[in-house]
Write an enzyme that holds these catalytic residues in place. Sequence first.
Site, PDB file in Angstrom:
ATOM      1  N   CYS A   1       0.439  -1.413  -0.116  1.00  0.00           N
ATOM      2  CA  CYS A   1      -0.262  -0.242  -0.374  1.00  0.00           C
ATOM      3  C   CYS A   1       0.701   1.132  -0.284  1.00  0.00           C
ATOM      4  CB  CYS A   1      -0.993  -0.025   1.439  1.00  0.00           C
ATOM      5  SG  CYS A   1       0.185  -0.124   2.888  1.00  0.00           S
TER       6      CYS A   1
ATOM      7  N   ASP B   1       1.611 -36.867  51.100  1.00  0.00           N
ATOM      8  CA  ASP B   1       2.388 -37.598  52.261  1.00  0.00           C
ATOM      9  C   ASP B   1       2.168 -38.536  52.904  1.00  0.00           C
ATOM     10  OD1 ASP B   1       4.667 -35.641  50.750  1.00  0.00           O
ATOM     11  OD2 ASP B   1       3.705 -34.426  52.509  1.00  0.00           O
TER      12      ASP B   1
END
Length: 395
Positions: free
Chosen positions: A152, A270
Amino acid sequence: MRILIAITSSISAYKIPVLVSMLKKQGHEIICAVTKNAENMVGVKALETMSGNHAIKNIWKEEDPLIHININKKTDALLIAPIDANMIGKIANGIYDDSISTIACAYTGRKLFAPAMNPYMWLNKTVQKNVKYMIEELNFEMIEPERGTMACEEDGVGRLASFETIINKLTNNKYENIRFTITAGATKEWIDPIRYITNSSSGKMGEALYNQINSKNGNIIYIEGSVSNPLITNSKNRKVKVETTEELKETVLSELKNTDILFMAAAPLDFKPAKTFDKKVKKQNINNIELIENDDILALTKDKKSEKTLIVSFAAETAETEEELKKYAVDKMNKKNADMIVANNIKDAIGKDTNKITIFFKDGRVKYFPILSKRECAKEIVNIAVEEWRNKNNN
């Protein structure tokens, strides 16, 4: 590498047959896809001739009705080049109404995009917001547009990146020969058929690690516990789903022989109930639940891993001070035989998309970080771990 190049209706589309030819000459397999409007900018026959493969035009007219899903199995990376402002907006806002946007929605491999548009369009605030969203939330990599004169005749930033830049970014297989194992999420320990013990780990850190490594073409085994958003891996990588800490332990230990770097980002419990009931326990029959300790998975890796394997542990703590955080993290690293440990205060991460991490190393070094997004944290952790692994093995 098998590459899907998707082309949208930027004027730069006319350049793509040359890019396809260059990649093909380097030994890559190329499949092209085009939007309807892109066909006005580039010849489909030229793309098919250069690639040697059929080009995807309209997924609703393809022989394979699930081509937008199955293309995952046929390619390693998706490159949308050029990508125009319209397609950026569609993908960022979840509008999937054509072949390329639909493919992008379902794509699980490495994803890149190379914008090309008028400088004023590129600087538009909405376009920039959408670009940021694609990078930060949808795990796309951007090949930035360059400054120059456009078709352009405007001069500025917006021109499609050079072929050299695109090819270098696309073929940057930084982690291609490294084997990664990532654990993510929480484990569950069952009390009876409907009740279990777990924790609040979301799996987001493991997912962020996966996305970072996948973007550099690493080979990943992804071991996923209970997570908020289950990960979909691509065909190159492998996901193993686990539930209990015992299952996580067995999977990690069995995969160690295939692992160069282990990221232990999961949060295994755990403890577990000493007894699991086959039938639902009535509340009047539960006075207390006896817990017994689970095996320490990382501690067990000591005798199973290769001398070349790098172990990265994670520690989420409720420390009052930096010194207290350091004590907890370093003690854990030494006890669990890790090479480095990523520590954070729980209040800095739980329920957030950000984290504040500190990395401690076996030789006493420390790296501090400011508050970062979990994506940025993952990038730092992976880059440091790879560097440590290479130094350890003189690679």
